[in-house]
Write a protein that holds these residues in place. Sequence first.
Motif: not given
Length: 314
Positions: A102-107, A186-189, A231-246
């Motif tokens: 999912l990282l390519p879709f979110t970053v 869905q997360l791309l937008g 900083p924005t890209l790091v936030f997206l990586v952190l969000t992807t790691v913590l929230l996408t499985p849920t």
Amino acid sequence: MFVLDETPAPVRTDVPTAARRFTRRRVARLAAPYLYLAPAIVLLVVWTYRPLAQAVQLSTYSWNLLPTAPMIPVGTANYARLLELPSFWSSLGRTGVLIGALLPFTVVLPVLIALASRRILGRSRTIYQALIFAPFLIAPVATAAVWRWLLHPGSGFVDQLLGTGHNWVYDASTAHLVIIVITGWQLLGFAVLVVWAGLAGISGDYGEAAQVDGASPGQIRRWITLPLLSPTLVFLVLTTVLLTPTLTFPLIDSMTQGGPSQSTTNIYYLLWDYAFRSFDAGLSAAAGVLLFVGFGVLAAVLVWVSEKVAFHDD
């Protein structure tokens, strides 16, 4: 003849009164921030820390969720049994694959789309942004229903377009890929919207100064825009790691129910499966506690790394 005046001298009460007023003002000033924070703290304790403490307590019991059934203390046996289950480790591996895919879709794609959209001006840019963000607003259950129809073998639009007759959703070799692609779509937008906000916060003076020095647009993006966007890209990586499985849970539950052959069962869906299909509350709670600790450590590491690699426009 002398007359003794026994009338007591007046007591000055203005000094203690002023001291008490000063003390009350000081206490009120010190307590004001905590009073503002009190509603949030109460909600955090009631809805987060209290259930977490109950989950830790429940993980030391054996219970089948029936109100009439006794809760048998088992200590750390649930943790030991969980770590011996192959399904736990396989679901953990699938969760890692899900996050990495999912990282390519979110970053990556959001950065490319956001940079490309800077060339679109006027009302067309607003329409373009709305079309990109629209999939994120669709309910996951509705998304699952539409994509099941699109991927239906024989009559689905995707199958008619490719002409393969492949059952994408109920084939173990492609089911996980379907979940990844739909979740990324869905997360791309949302990710593009975050990148747009990050680009809007970068001052144009840096690019203008670099152009004066003879820098090309590619060099400006490589050496100025992307570092200030870190900083924005790091936030997206952190969000992807913590929230996408849920976030994939309603999609998995609506489309595959964790199958076929547990090919789409990630660690969050496995936690739910232990509790509400196997009726093993203690094992589910133990998985939840380990998941909380593991992702907490991972989040701390990512925050520490972000402080080391991110550039800030100070």
